[in-house]
Design a protein around this motif. Structure first.
Motif, short mmCIF file in Angstrom:
data_model
loop_
_atom_site.label_atom_id
_atom_site.label_comp_id
_atom_site.label_asym_id
_atom_site.label_seq_id
_atom_site.Cartn_x
_atom_site.Cartn_y
_atom_site.Cartn_z
N LEU A 255 2.92 -15.91 -7.60
CA LEU A 255 3.98 -15.11 -6.99
C LEU A 255 5.17 -14.94 -7.93
O LEU A 255 5.99 -14.04 -7.74
CB LEU A 255 4.45 -15.76 -5.68
CG LEU A 255 3.50 -15.70 -4.50
CD1 LEU A 255 4.09 -16.45 -3.32
CD2 LEU A 255 3.20 -14.26 -4.10
N ALA A 267 0.24 -12.19 -3.34
CA ALA A 267 0.80 -12.19 -1.98
C ALA A 267 -0.22 -11.72 -0.96
O ALA A 267 -0.32 -12.27 0.14
CB ALA A 267 2.04 -11.30 -1.94
N LEU A 278 3.19 -18.80 2.56
CA LEU A 278 3.65 -17.40 2.55
C LEU A 278 3.42 -16.77 3.92
O LEU A 278 4.30 -16.05 4.42
CB LEU A 278 2.92 -16.61 1.46
CG LEU A 278 3.30 -15.13 1.39
CD1 LEU A 278 3.43 -14.66 -0.06
CD2 LEU A 278 2.29 -14.24 2.12
N ASP A 316 7.63 -12.57 -2.19
CA ASP A 316 6.46 -12.71 -1.32
C ASP A 316 5.64 -11.42 -1.22
O ASP A 316 4.79 -11.30 -0.33
CB ASP A 316 6.90 -13.17 0.08
CG ASP A 316 7.28 -14.64 0.10
OD1 ASP A 316 6.94 -15.35 -0.87
OD2 ASP A 316 7.92 -15.08 1.07
N GLY A 317 5.90 -10.49 -2.11
CA GLY A 317 5.02 -9.33 -2.21
C GLY A 317 5.51 -8.07 -1.55
O GLY A 317 4.80 -7.05 -1.56
#
Length: 537
Positions: A255, A267, A278, A316-317
Motif C-alpha cells: 500500500l 488495496a 484495510l 487505502d486505494g
C-alpha cells in the motif's frame, strides 16, 4: 568469382557500422565521410549494396551445431485411430474467406477444437507426433486455444518450440522455458527467479503459487524492492490465485508502493479479505456515509458522501480524481462501499441482504449505492448479496436493483453455483427471451443442463415463429452449437423442417432459421460422435 565493382568516387570499403549510422540519421544530419552534397544519398545506397554482397560472400562455413537432444518420451496412451483422424480434420479446417454471408448447415470445426482438446486431455491421451506442428500453429493464431493446446500437446510441444521461434509462446507459458522444473527444488527455483526472462518468472510465480502459496509470496518479497513498477504490478496480480489472510502483511506493505497502480491492486486484494485491517478501515468509513433513517414512517437509507479524500483514504486505494463526467463525492463513496466488507451492513442494521436492498434510498442515491454493492459482491464472491442484487429472473426490466447492465448481472451470476446460475438464466430467458441473454449464457457451465438448454431452444423457436430477424440471434445460435448437451439433438429434429413463411417475416428468414437449426442438430451429433471416438460414454 568476378570482382565486385565499386561505385566511382567512393572508397573501396567503409565500415558497416558507419553505413548503418548514416542511414539511420540521414545524410542531412550526418555527413558521410566518403562524399557530400546531393550525391550523398545515392552513394550511401550504392555502398550499402556493395557491402551487403561483400558481407555475404565473405562468410566462411562454420562447424555444424550439435544435434538436439531427443524429445522426452510421452508416456500417455496414444489417441484411438478414429479420434486421431478427427483431430486432423479439426486442425485442417480454417475460417471461411467468403467475406460473410450464410454459413449453411455444415458445423464450424474450428469452434469445436477447444472442446475436443479439453475432452482428449481429460481422457489422458497423447497427440500423434505428426499433429504437433499443426497444433502449435493453431495456438499461435488463437491465444484462447493456448492453454488447452499446451496441456494436450505435452512435453514434446515444448521440445519443438525450442527449435522454432514462431512457437516461443509455448516456452513463455511454461516455468523454466519448458525445461523440467520442480517447485520442490529451492535452488532451481531461485536461479530461474533471478535469471529468467520476465514471462518465465511470471509463469514460475503462478505455478509456485498454485502449489506453495507461502513460498511464492516469500520469493516475490525477496526481490520486490528491486523490481520495475510494471513488473511489480504483474507479480502482485498473481496473488489473486489462492488469496489468503497470510498475504495481508505483504499487501499492507505494498500500500506504500511508489506506483499508484501497484497500490490500487494491493488495496483491491486486501478488500477481498473481509478480515483484513484495510477492510475494517473501509467499513468504518462506509458506515459513516450510509445509515438507516427510522424517523419517517418507513425505514429509509440515507447517504452522506465523503466531503474530501484524505491521505489515509488515498493510501487505502481510493483514487482521488474521478473520471470525466463523474462527481467527486459519488466517486469516493463508490470506492469506499465496494471495498467495505458486505457483512458490515446486516450486522449493523439487523437485516438480511434482501431486506437491505429492498429499502428505499433517499435523495437519488439508490443507483449509486446498489451499483457499489454489486461490485463488492463480485469482489468478495458473496452469493447472498449477489442473489439479493440480481433479484428474481422474472423481475421487470430483467434484473434486480443493482444490476444496471448485462455485464454486471453476468458478474453477479459468476458468484453463484453452476446449477443455480443455469436455473436463473433459464428463468430469465423464459420471461424475457434471448435478446439480452448472450452475456448471461456465457457464464453458464458447459454443457448446459437440460432446463437451460430447453429454455434456449424454446426461445429460438418462438423467435422463428414470430418472424424475427434471424441474424439477431446468430451469437446465441453459435453458443448453442458449442454448449447444448448433445443429447438434445433428437429433440431438435422437428425444428429442422421448413415451415410456411409468415406474411410479416423478414425476407429469407425462414430459410435461414431452417439452416441454423439443421446446423445445430448436425453439430450436436458431431459432438456426440467426438465423445464416442475418445471413449466418452
Amino acid at each position: 568469382m568476378a570482382a565486385i565493382p565499386t561505385p566511382p568516387d567512393t572508397p573501396s570499403a567503409v565500415p558497416w557500422q558507419e553505413l548503418v549510422t548514416v542511414a539511420l540519421l540521414g545524410t542531412d544530419r550526418r555527413t558521410p565521410s566518403w562524399t557530400s552534397g546531393r550525391a550523398a544519398p545515392t552513394a550511401l545506397l550504392d555502398l550499402a549494396a556493395v557491402e551487403t554482397v561483400r558481407r555475404r560472400a565473405g562468410l566462411r562455413p562454420a562447424p555444424a551445431g550439435a544435434r538436439p537432444e531427443p524429445a522426452a518420451p510421452d508416456t500417455r496412451p496414444p489417441l484411438p485411430p478414429a479420434a486421431a483422424r478427427r483431430l486432423a480434420l479439426l486442425l485442417s479446417d480454417r475460417p471461411g474467406t467468403g467475406g460473410g454471408g450464410r454459413r449453411g448447415t455444415a458445423p464450424d470445426l474450428m469452434e469445436l477444437l477447444p472442446q475436443w482438446l479439453t475432452l482428449a486431455d481429460a481422457r489422458g491421451f497423447a497427440p500423434p507426433p505428426e499433429a504437433l506442428p499443426a497444433l502449435l500453429d493453431a495456438a499461435r493464431g488463437r491465444t484462447d486455444l493456448r492453454p488447452a493446446v499446451l496441456a494436450f500437446a505435452g512435453p514434446r510441444a515444448l521440445w519443438l518450440a525450442r527449435l522454432n521461434p514462431d512457437w516461443r509462446f509455448a516456452l513463455r507459458s511454461a516455468p523454466g522455458g519448458g525445461s523440467p522444473l520442480s517447485p520442490e527444488d529451492p535452488e532451481q527455483v531461485r536461479l530461474l527467479w533471478q535469471q529468467g526472462l520476465f514471462a518465465e518468472r511470471v509463469a514460475l510465480l503462478g505455478a509456485l503459487r498454485a502449489r506453495q502459496p507461502a513460498a511464492a509470496r516469500e520469493l516475490l518479497a525477496g526481490t520486490w524492492a528491486t523490481e520495475r513498477a510494471e513488473d511489480r504490478l504483474m507479480f502482485l496480480d498473481s496473488l489473486r490465485a489462492g488469496l489468503e489472510p497470510a498475504d495481508e502483511p505483504f499487501l499492507e506493505q505494498a500500500l506504500s508502493d511508489r506506483s499508484r497502480n501497484v497500490r490500487a491492486t494491493a488495496a483491491e486484494l486486501l478488500s477481498a479479505l473481509p478480515g483484513s485491517a484495510l477492510a475494517g478501515r473501509m467499513a468504518t468509513r462506509a458506515a459513516v456515509c450510509v445509515a438507516v433513517d427510522r424517523t419517517a414512517g418507513e425505514p429509509t437509507l440515507v447517504v452522506e458522501a465523503p466531503h474530501e479524500c484524505d491521505p489515509g483514504m488515498e493510501r487505502d486505494g481510493v483514487v482521488p480524481k474521478p473520471p470525466t463526467g463523474r462527481g467527486e463525492r459519488s466517486w469516493w463513496l463508490g470506492q469506499l462501499l465496494e471495498a467495505a466488507p458486505l457483512g458490515t451492513w446486516p450486522a449493523r442494521w439487523g437485516r438480511t441482504p434482501t431486506e437491505i436492498v429492498a429499502l428505499p434510498v433517499a435523495d437519488d442515491w439508490r443507483d449509486e449505492l446498489h451499483a457499489a454493492w454489486c461490485r463488492a459482491a463480485v469482489r468478495q464472491r458473496d452469493p447472498g448479496w449477489s442473489r439479493a442484487l440480481l433479484g428474481p429472473p422474472s423481475a421487470p426490466e430483467a434484473g434486480g436493483p443493482g444490476a444496471v447492465s448485462l455485464a454486471e448481472r453476468a458478474k453477479l451470476l459468476s458468484t453463484l453455483g453452476a446449477d443455480e446460475r443455469a436455473e436463473w438464466v433459464a428463468g430469465f430467458i423464459a420471461t424475457h427471451g434471448l435478446s439480452e441473454a448472450f452475456q448471461l449464457l456465457g457464464v453458464c457451465a458447459v454443457p448446459w443442463v437440460a432446463p437451460l438448454g430447453r429454455a434456449v431452444v424454446d426461445a429460438l423457436n418462438i423467435a422463428r415463429d414470430a418472424g424475427s430477424y434471424p441474424w439477431s440471434f446468430s451469437g446465441v445460435m453459435g453458443l448453442a452449437e458449442r454448449c447444448l448437451d448433445p443429447a438434445e439433438a433428437g429433440r431438435l429434429a422437428a425444428l429442422t423442417a421448413i415451415p410456411d413463411e409468415p406474411e410479416d417475416a423478414s425476407p429469407g428468414a425462414v430459410g435461414y432459421w431452417t439452416e441454423a437449426f439443421q446446423r445445430l442438430t448436425t453439430t450436436l451429433r458431431l459432438r456426440a460422435t467426438m465423445r464416442e471416438e475418445l471413449g466418452e460414454p
